[in-house]
Design a protein around this motif. Structure first.
Motif, PDB file in Angstrom:
ATOM      1  N   ALA A   1      70.082  30.647  40.113  1.00  0.00           N
ATOM      2  CA  ALA A   1      71.255  30.709  40.977  1.00  0.00           C
ATOM      3  C   ALA A   1      71.505  32.140  41.438  1.00  0.00           C
ATOM      4  O   ALA A   1      71.776  32.386  42.610  1.00  0.00           O
ATOM      5  N   ILE A   2      71.389  33.080  40.506  1.00  0.00           N
ATOM      6  CA  ILE A   2      71.614  34.483  40.850  1.00  0.00           C
ATOM      7  C   ILE A   2      70.590  34.958  41.882  1.00  0.00           C
ATOM      8  O   ILE A   2      70.933  35.622  42.855  1.00  0.00           O
ATOM      9  N   LYS A   3      69.331  34.575  41.667  1.00  0.00           N
ATOM     10  CA  LYS A   3      68.285  34.913  42.645  1.00  0.00           C
ATOM     11  C   LYS A   3      68.685  34.467  44.041  1.00  0.00           C
ATOM     12  O   LYS A   3      68.564  35.211  45.014  1.00  0.00           O
TER      13      LYS A   3
ATOM     14  N   GLU B   1      70.980  35.695  49.494  1.00  0.00           N
ATOM     15  CA  GLU B   1      72.043  35.558  50.490  1.00  0.00           C
ATOM     16  C   GLU B   1      72.842  36.841  50.651  1.00  0.00           C
ATOM     17  O   GLU B   1      73.678  36.937  51.526  1.00  0.00           O
ATOM     18  N   GLY B   2      72.601  37.774  49.759  1.00  0.00           N
ATOM     19  CA  GLY B   2      73.276  39.054  49.880  1.00  0.00           C
ATOM     20  C   GLY B   2      74.646  39.106  49.214  1.00  0.00           C
ATOM     21  O   GLY B   2      75.379  40.068  49.389  1.00  0.00           O
ATOM     22  N   LEU B   3      74.994  38.071  48.450  1.00  0.00           N
ATOM     23  CA  LEU B   3      76.295  38.107  47.773  1.00  0.00           C
ATOM     24  C   LEU B   3      76.230  38.891  46.477  1.00  0.00           C
ATOM     25  O   LEU B   3      77.243  39.343  45.952  1.00  0.00           O
TER      26      LEU B   3
ATOM     27  N   MET C   1      73.447  34.142  56.171  1.00  0.00           N
ATOM     28  CA  MET C   1      74.510  35.151  56.222  1.00  0.00           C
ATOM     29  C   MET C   1      75.873  34.466  56.104  1.00  0.00           C
ATOM     30  O   MET C   1      76.909  35.125  56.040  1.00  0.00           O
ATOM     31  N   GLN C   2      75.840  33.136  56.064  1.00  0.00           N
ATOM     32  CA  GLN C   2      77.063  32.350  56.123  1.00  0.00           C
ATOM     33  C   GLN C   2      78.085  32.704  55.043  1.00  0.00           C
ATOM     34  O   GLN C   2      79.262  32.823  55.325  1.00  0.00           O
ATOM     35  N   SER C   3      77.597  32.887  53.807  1.00  0.00           N
ATOM     36  CA  SER C   3      78.531  33.169  52.714  1.00  0.00           C
ATOM     37  C   SER C   3      79.325  34.431  52.987  1.00  0.00           C
ATOM     38  O   SER C   3      80.549  34.456  52.836  1.00  0.00           O
ATOM     39  N   ILE C   4      78.614  35.466  53.384  1.00  0.00           N
ATOM     40  CA  ILE C   4      79.319  36.720  53.654  1.00  0.00           C
ATOM     41  C   ILE C   4      80.228  36.571  54.867  1.00  0.00           C
ATOM     42  O   ILE C   4      81.365  37.042  54.868  1.00  0.00           O
TER      43      ILE C   4
END
Lengths: 204, 204
Positions: free
Chosen positions: B48-50, B55-57, B143-146
């Motif tokens: 999950a972290i990977k 995603e850049g979070l 990039m959606q999360s950011i």
DNA sequence: AAAGGTTAAATTGTATACAAAATTATCTAA
DNA sequence: TTAGATAATTTTGTATACAATTTAACCTTT
């Protein structure tokens, strides 16, 4: 210098196997097999596969077999991002960056096969760098492996005017003509795309 | 329906913790801690972290704290890709897609906070879809999360003219004016960017 | 007190075992 | 024979143990 970790090694090994054709398009990957092949446990292999999936070289356990549409899509994104980068280059680039670009063009004219391959990749790389936009650079880099697959054919079959186009782009950048640099870059990529598509479709 | 696997659950849980502020910018993540927190072993947590790193979070074990420059960079890429998408929408979009866009604009005028959030996201989503370019769609999605982090502030602080701009874009698409649609989308994103930057810098 | 080094603790990387799921093969009834 | 069910096998997902590495803590020595 410390030796690379298993994940990194696995990643590079598998990637290279794909890029040089030891693992064929459509071939199915299993963690266990790769693990015993490369002499690592499944854990680092899994990570490596995840990364390759992220780059688009593996899609649900199969080595990717890009369709015409995929190729067009990738090049469309490149046209947008690298076109913009060329504009940036014409606006911002340093004397040093310009010199390196000139050098790449020069090698393109006289270098050996490997040198040309390398110089062409660097030419694009440098232009992308001048954008100074990490997200953009990252996005391009992630497509790099797949792009590589095609750059190889383009150079190998010696696409006409490739170097001339690089030179034109370089001149536009050197002369600080952003619009023209962008336009030329887009045209250049469009021709690369056409050449690739033509080759692929005449082979099957 | 089968219940989600541990990786997927972990991913969503951690992502949401970041997006709604339970995990603060700059906070350092450790696999072990998350694992015991969420009740899974380290293995799925690592995956999950990977993914969140991709995603850049998360950037080297810390929750990302986007700088002004990061924000500008992301929006620059969006301007290029979503601008192009808007052009595509004005050229290709189906009657159904147009109807949905109109609906999003409508909800933007009268909906509740949550509805507006959702409608704004869908508005952009649909336009990106019309490009029909999976690589492009993928790039935006990553990039959606950011982006989400910022869309929240934009809606929460009720940025002026946001809905009007959506409506203008919609009109240009409906009237089949590709150039105009692209231009309006770029301007729209530019204003979003300015608004975000202004908010961020006035808070610190 | 500060610089440097040594030990201890925390964290990540890797291997392995077992469980869950997906795939393939095999069998049976129509 | 073939559609469908059931069993066997492969493959993936998860947990856990241990090794390697990084980070923090604690002494020295100046």
């Amino acid at each position: 210098m410390d030796k690379k970790k298993a994940v990194q090694q696995s990643y590079e090994l598998v990637r290279d196997k794909i890029l040089n054709g030891q693992l064929l398009s459509g071939e199915k990957i299993t963690e266990e097999k790769l693990a015993t092949d490369l002499g690592f446990s499944r854990t680092p292999i899994r990570d490596a596969i995840k990364r390759l999936e992220y780059e688009g070289l593996i899609i649900n356990k199969k080595v990717v077999k890009p369709t015409d549409k995929d190729l067009r899509n990738i090049f469309q994104v490149r046209m947008l991002l690298e076109g913009y980068s060329a504009r940036c280059a014409a606006t911002y680039s340093s004397a040093e960056q310009l010199a390196t670009l000139a050098e790449c063009v020069e090698i393109g004219k006289n270098g050996s096969y490997d040198e040309i391959m390398d110089a062409n990749e660097r030419f694009h790389q440098i232009i992308v760098q001048t954008s100074g936009n990490d997200k953009l650079i990252d996005t391009i880099n992630r497509m790099q492996s797949i792009i590589y697959l095609f750059r190889k054919t383009v150079v190998f079959y010696n696409r006409p005017f490739l170097i001339e186009e690089h030179e034109d782009i370089y001149n536009a950048i050197r002369d600080r003509l952003p619009e023209r640099a962008e336009e030329l870059m887009k045209q250049h990529l469009e021709k690369d795309l056409d050449f690739c598509l033509h080759l692929i479709n005449s082979q099957n």
